[in-house]
Design a protein around this motif. Structure first.
Motif, PDB file in Angstrom:
ATOM      1  N   UNK A 375     -33.133 -38.009  10.206  1.00 20.48           N
ATOM      2  CA  UNK A 375     -34.302 -38.849  10.434  1.00 20.48           C
ATOM      3  C   UNK A 375     -34.667 -39.630   9.177  1.00 20.48           C
ATOM      4  N   UNK A 376     -34.558 -39.002   8.001  1.00 19.45           N
ATOM      5  CA  UNK A 376     -34.864 -39.704   6.745  1.00 19.45           C
ATOM      6  C   UNK A 376     -33.900 -40.861   6.521  1.00 19.45           C
ATOM      7  N   UNK A 377     -32.594 -40.614   6.724  1.00 17.66           N
ATOM      8  CA  UNK A 377     -31.611 -41.673   6.495  1.00 17.66           C
ATOM      9  C   UNK A 377     -31.783 -42.817   7.486  1.00 17.66           C
ATOM     10  N   UNK A 378     -31.934 -42.466   8.794  1.00 17.61           N
ATOM     11  CA  UNK A 378     -32.062 -43.518   9.802  1.00 17.61           C
ATOM     12  C   UNK A 378     -33.333 -44.329   9.608  1.00 17.61           C
ATOM     13  N   UNK A 379     -34.422 -43.685   9.204  1.00 18.66           N
ATOM     14  CA  UNK A 379     -35.674 -44.414   8.987  1.00 18.66           C
ATOM     15  C   UNK A 379     -35.556 -45.331   7.777  1.00 18.66           C
ATOM     16  N   UNK A 380     -34.852 -44.877   6.740  1.00 18.50           N
ATOM     17  CA  UNK A 380     -34.637 -45.739   5.576  1.00 18.50           C
ATOM     18  C   UNK A 380     -33.833 -46.978   5.959  1.00 18.50           C
ATOM     19  N   UNK A 386     -35.977 -53.845   9.045  1.00 16.95           N
ATOM     20  CA  UNK A 386     -37.231 -54.399   9.550  1.00 16.95           C
ATOM     21  C   UNK A 386     -38.365 -54.153   8.585  1.00 16.95           C
ATOM     22  N   UNK A 387     -38.416 -54.840   7.470  1.00 16.62           N
ATOM     23  CA  UNK A 387     -39.488 -54.594   6.492  1.00 16.62           C
ATOM     24  C   UNK A 387     -40.868 -54.998   6.987  1.00 16.62           C
ATOM     25  N   UNK A 388     -40.945 -55.759   8.066  1.00 18.82           N
ATOM     26  CA  UNK A 388     -42.243 -56.167   8.589  1.00 18.82           C
ATOM     27  C   UNK A 388     -42.936 -55.096   9.404  1.00 18.82           C
ATOM     28  N   UNK A 389     -42.271 -53.969   9.670  1.00 20.31           N
ATOM     29  CA  UNK A 389     -42.860 -52.858  10.420  1.00 20.31           C
ATOM     30  C   UNK A 389     -43.284 -51.749   9.461  1.00 20.31           C
ATOM     31  N   UNK A 390     -44.191 -50.909   9.914  1.00 27.42           N
ATOM     32  CA  UNK A 390     -44.602 -49.726   9.164  1.00 27.42           C
ATOM     33  C   UNK A 390     -43.838 -48.528   9.722  1.00 27.42           C
ATOM     34  N   UNK A 391     -43.083 -47.888   8.824  1.00 31.51           N
ATOM     35  CA  UNK A 391     -42.244 -46.772   9.249  1.00 31.51           C
ATOM     36  C   UNK A 391     -42.804 -45.475   8.682  1.00 31.51           C
ATOM     37  N   UNK A 392     -42.973 -44.481   9.540  1.00 34.86           N
ATOM     38  CA  UNK A 392     -43.551 -43.216   9.129  1.00 34.86           C
ATOM     39  C   UNK A 392     -42.658 -42.065   9.571  1.00 34.86           C
ATOM     40  N   UNK A 393     -42.739 -40.964   8.821  1.00 37.02           N
ATOM     41  CA  UNK A 393     -41.985 -39.744   9.138  1.00 37.02           C
ATOM     42  C   UNK A 393     -42.967 -38.590   9.314  1.00 37.02           C
ATOM     43  N   UNK A 394     -42.709 -37.755  10.319  1.00 34.60           N
ATOM     44  CA  UNK A 394     -43.492 -36.531  10.555  1.00 34.60           C
ATOM     45  C   UNK A 394     -42.476 -35.398  10.692  1.00 34.60           C
ATOM     46  N   UNK A 395     -42.258 -34.678   9.591  1.00 31.87           N
ATOM     47  CA  UNK A 395     -41.193 -33.686   9.542  1.00 31.87           C
ATOM     48  C   UNK A 395     -41.773 -32.296   9.338  1.00 31.87           C
ATOM     49  N   UNK A 396     -41.102 -31.262   9.823  1.00 26.19           N
ATOM     50  CA  UNK A 396     -41.574 -29.888   9.602  1.00 26.19           C
ATOM     51  C   UNK A 396     -41.250 -29.427   8.192  1.00 26.19           C
ATOM     52  N   UNK A 397     -41.803 -28.290   7.825  1.00 26.27           N
ATOM     53  CA  UNK A 397     -41.556 -27.759   6.478  1.00 26.27           C
ATOM     54  C   UNK A 397     -40.127 -27.265   6.314  1.00 26.27           C
ATOM     55  N   UNK A 412     -27.735 -42.357  17.865  1.00 29.95           N
ATOM     56  CA  UNK A 412     -28.840 -42.203  18.826  1.00 29.95           C
ATOM     57  C   UNK A 412     -30.152 -42.622  18.186  1.00 29.95           C
ATOM     58  N   UNK A 413     -30.448 -42.063  17.005  1.00 34.05           N
ATOM     59  CA  UNK A 413     -31.705 -42.387  16.343  1.00 34.05           C
ATOM     60  C   UNK A 413     -31.730 -43.839  15.886  1.00 34.05           C
ATOM     61  N   UNK A 414     -30.586 -44.349  15.413  1.00 35.86           N
ATOM     62  CA  UNK A 414     -30.537 -45.748  14.994  1.00 35.86           C
ATOM     63  C   UNK A 414     -30.803 -46.681  16.172  1.00 35.86           C
ATOM     64  N   UNK A 415     -30.254 -46.370  17.335  1.00 40.45           N
ATOM     65  CA  UNK A 415     -30.504 -47.210  18.514  1.00 40.45           C
ATOM     66  C   UNK A 415     -31.966 -47.160  18.930  1.00 40.45           C
ATOM     67  N   UNK A 430     -44.093 -47.502  13.537  1.00 43.07           N
ATOM     68  CA  UNK A 430     -43.089 -46.688  14.227  1.00 43.07           C
ATOM     69  C   UNK A 430     -43.013 -45.351  13.496  1.00 43.07           C
ATOM     70  N   UNK A 431     -43.188 -44.267  14.267  1.00 37.83           N
ATOM     71  CA  UNK A 431     -43.199 -42.915  13.695  1.00 37.83           C
ATOM     72  C   UNK A 431     -42.009 -42.133  14.228  1.00 37.83           C
ATOM     73  N   UNK A 432     -41.290 -41.504  13.306  1.00 34.19           N
ATOM     74  CA  UNK A 432     -40.185 -40.622  13.680  1.00 34.19           C
ATOM     75  C   UNK A 432     -40.650 -39.190  13.450  1.00 34.19           C
ATOM     76  N   UNK A 433     -40.615 -38.400  14.489  1.00 38.61           N
ATOM     77  CA  UNK A 433     -41.134 -37.039  14.436  1.00 38.61           C
ATOM     78  C   UNK A 433     -40.018 -36.059  14.803  1.00 38.61           C
TER      79      UNK A 433
END
Length: 529
Positions: A375-380, A386-397, A412-415, A430-433
C-alpha cells in the motif's frame, strides 16, 4: 422473518400444501364423504324401518282396541304420581308401558284412557286379575296429542314432557257404553327407536372415524413409498441446481437413476425427461466452453503476437526522434502520436493477455506479500502520477501478510488508485486502508469523488465497462482495469466489492490471511461479492 410469516399463509391454502399432504387430505375427504353417505343412508333406512314397525303396531292396536274403553260406573282413582287414574279394565290387550290410548267421543272429548302403566308384579287389584291401569294425561299432553288429524295418517308428535310419540287417531263405534261414533287415539313412544338410532349413529361415527385414522396412516405410508422415486428425481435436480454453470468447464454427471426412468409410470416419464434435458444442457455447456476456450486462445495468441510489432513500432518511432538529422515539426508530432498510441495499444494488449492467462487458470505465485508495504509503494506511485489529489494511508500497527503473487496484487491496488485518480477531480482525497477481519485481510480504497452512477455499479467489474463513452486513457479508460482487479482477486481466492454514493466510493478487497487472526482493524466494511 419472511419464512415465519409466509408459512402460515401457505398452509391456509391447499395449493401450498406438499403433494403427499394433498393426496392424503383428498383421500380422507373422499372417505369421509363416503362414510357420511353410507352412514346417513343406513340411518335413514333404519329410521324408516323402525317407524314402519311402529305404524304396523298402531294398526294392530287399532284392531285390538275395539270393544275396550271406559265402562259406565268406572271410578277414578288417584294415581301414584298425583294424577287420577282409571282401573285397567279398559286397557287393550297387547298394550305396553308408556303407550297412550285415549278414547274420544264424536266431539273429540275425552271419555277415558291415558298412558298405560303396569303395577309392580307384587301389587294386584282386589280381584287379583289386573296389573295395568291408565295414567291420565295433563291438559298440555292431551292438547299435543290431539293435534293429529282424526282419521288421517300416522304422525310424530312431541307430547309434553313425555317425549316423541308416533300417533294416529282412528274412528270407531266400539264403545261398550253405546253405539255412538267416537275415536281412539293411540300413541307409541319413540324413545326406544331414538335410542337405537343414536346408538347406531354413534357406533357408525366411531367406525368411520377409526377407519379414517387408519386410512390416513396407511395412505401416508403408501403415498410416501410410492413417491420415493419422485424424491430421487427432485434430489437429482437439486444437485444440478447447486452446480455453477455460468463459467468454466461444467460436467453434468448427475442423472436420474435408471430405475426411476420407466416411461410406463408418470414419475418415470418425469425422470426420463429430466435426463434428456440434462443431456441437452450438458451438450450446450460443452459447446459454450469450447467456444470460450477458442476465444480465449485467440485473444491470448493475438495479444502475444501483437506485442512484437507494437514493440517494433515504438522502437522505430523513438529511433526517429533520436535521429541527428533535423525532423520537421509536423513529422515529429505525427511520430509522437504514433508512439503514444503504440504505448496505449501495448497496455491494452498486455491487459488482454493477462486476462486470457487468468481465465485459462494459469497458476500465480504463492509468496508472502506484505499488504502494508504494498500500500505504501502503490500510494507513492499514485502520488507521483496524480499530484493534484490528496493521498492518505490508514495502516495498522502490525504488518498484514497474505500469500499470493506480489506483482499481481500490486497491479490490483495500482488499478484501483488509477481508477480513483481518473474518475475524481483534482483536490479529491483518496485513502488507502489496510486492516483485518477474522481469517482475512482487507484492503480498501476510499475517495470522496462524485461517485459511480447507480446503473453502472452492478456491471463495474465487467470487461469494457466504463463510466464514460471515451476510450482515451486521458479522458477515460478501456474498461479492463477493474475487470483485472476482479480476476486477480478471484484467482487468489478473495472477494472484491464496491459501494458508492455521491461523496464517497469504497472499493473493498478481501484476501485470505496468511496468518489466521481474530483481531479486527477496519471500521468500515461494505458488502463484497
Amino acid at each position: 422473518m419472511v419464512a415465519a410469516t409466509d408459512r402460515p399463509a401457505r398452509w391456509r391454502s391447499p395449493t401450498g400444501w406438499p403433494l403427499r399432504t394433498r393426496l392424503v387430505a383428498i383421500m380422507i375427504a373422499l372417505l369421509a364423504v363416503l362414510g357420511l353417505v353410507v352412514g346417513g343412508t343406513a340411518a335413514l333406512y333404519l329410521k324408516r324401518s323402525l317407524h314402519s314397525q311402529l305404524d304396523d303396531q298402531l294398526d294392530d292396536a287399532r284392531r285390538l282396541s275395539r270393544g275396550f274403553g271406559p265402562r259406565p260406573g268406572d271410578q277414578q282413582q288417584p294415581g301414584a304420581s298425583g294424577q287420577s287414574q282409571n282401573d285397567g279394565k279398559g286397557v287393550p290387550p297387547g298394550a305396553r308401558t308408556d303407550w297412550i290410548v285415549l278414547f274420544l267421543d264424536s266431539s273429540m272429548t275425552e271419555q277415558g284412557g291415558g298412558r298405560v302403566q303396569y303395577r309392580d308384579p307384587e301389587t294386584t287389584t282386589t280381584d287379583g286379575r289386573f296389573s295395568s291401569y291408565f295414567e291420565r294425561l295433563t291438559d298440555t299432553e292431551r292438547a299435543d296429542l290431539l293435534t293429529v288429524e282424526p282419521g288421517g295418517g300416522k304422525e310424530t308428535v312431541s307430547v309434553g314432557d313425555l317425549g316423541d310419540y308416533r300417533v294416529a287417531i282412528f274412528p270407531t263405534r266400539s264403545f261398550p257404553s253405546g253405539s255412538q261414533e267416537g275415536y281412539i287415539a293411540v300413541g307409541l313412544p319413540l324413545a326406544d327407536a331414538n335410542t337405537i338410532l343414536l346408538t347406531v349413529a354413534g357406533f357408525t361415527g366411531c367406525v368411520v372415524l377409526g377407519s379414517l385414522l387408519i386410512a390416513g396412516w396407511a395412505g401416508a405410508l403408501i403415498i410416501r413409498r410410492t413417491l420415493k422415486p419422485l424424491d430421487r428425481v427432485a434430489a437429482t435436480a437439486s444437485r444440478v441446481a447447486e452446480l455453477r454453470l455460468d463459467r468454466g468447464e461444467v460436467r453434468l454427471a448427475q442423472r436420474v437413476p435408471e430405475r426411476d426412468t420407466d416411461p410406463r409410470t408418470e414419475v418415470g416419464q418425469v425422470g426420463a425427461a429430466l435426463n434428456r434435458m440434462l443431456d441437452h444442457v450438458g451438450s450446450a455447456l460443452e459447446a459454450r466452453h469450447a467456444s470460450e476456450m477458442q476465444v480465449r486462445q485467440f485473444v491470448a495468441d493475438a495479444s502475444h503476437e501483437l506485442r512484437t510489432p507494437l514493440a517494433a513500432i515504438r522502437g522505430y518511432a523513438e529511433l526517429t526522434r533520436r535521429s541527428r538529422q533535423p525532423v520537421p515539426d509536423e513529422l515529429a508530432h505525427v511520430l509522437g502520436r504514433v508512439e503514444s498510441e503504440a504505448k496505449r495499444m501495448t497496455a491494452l494488449v498486455e491487459d488482454l493477455l493477462l486476462l486470457a492467462r487468468l481465465d485459462a487458470g494459469r497458476p500465480l505465485a504463492q509468496d508472502p506479500v506484505d499488504l502494508t508495504m504494498l500500500a505504501v509503494d502503490a500510494t507513492s506511485d499514485a502520488h507521483a502520477a496524480g499530484p493534484g489529489h490528496y493521498w492518505q494511508l490508514d495502516l495498522p500497527d502490525e504488518p498484514v501478510t497474505v500469500t499470493g503473487d506480489g506483482a499481481r496484487l500490486h497491479q490490483v491496488l495500482a488499478n484501483l488508485l488509477a481508477n480513483a485518480r481518473t474518475h475524481t477531480p483534482e483536490g479529491s482525497t483518496v485513502t488507502v486502508k489496510v486492516g483485518t477481519v477474522p481469517d482475512a485481510a482487507v484492503l480498501q480504497v476510499i475517495d470522496n469523488g462524485p461517485g459511480i452512477p447507480p446503473e453502472l455499479v452492478p456491471h463495474i467489474f465487467e470487461r469494457f465497462a466504463r463510466g464514460d463513452s471515451s476510450r482515451s486513457r486521458a479522458a477515460g479508460s478501456t474498461g479492463l482495469g477493474l475487470s483485472i482487479v476482479h480476476a486477480v482477486v478471484t484467482s487468489h481466492g478473495g472477494k472484491v466489492g464496491v459501494q458508492s454514493r455521491p461523496g464517497q466510493t469504497v472499493f473493498t478487497v478481501m484476501l485470505p490471511s496468511a496468518v489466521p487472526t481474530t483481531e479486527q482493524h477496519t471500521p468500515y466494511l461494505p458488502r463484497v461479492g
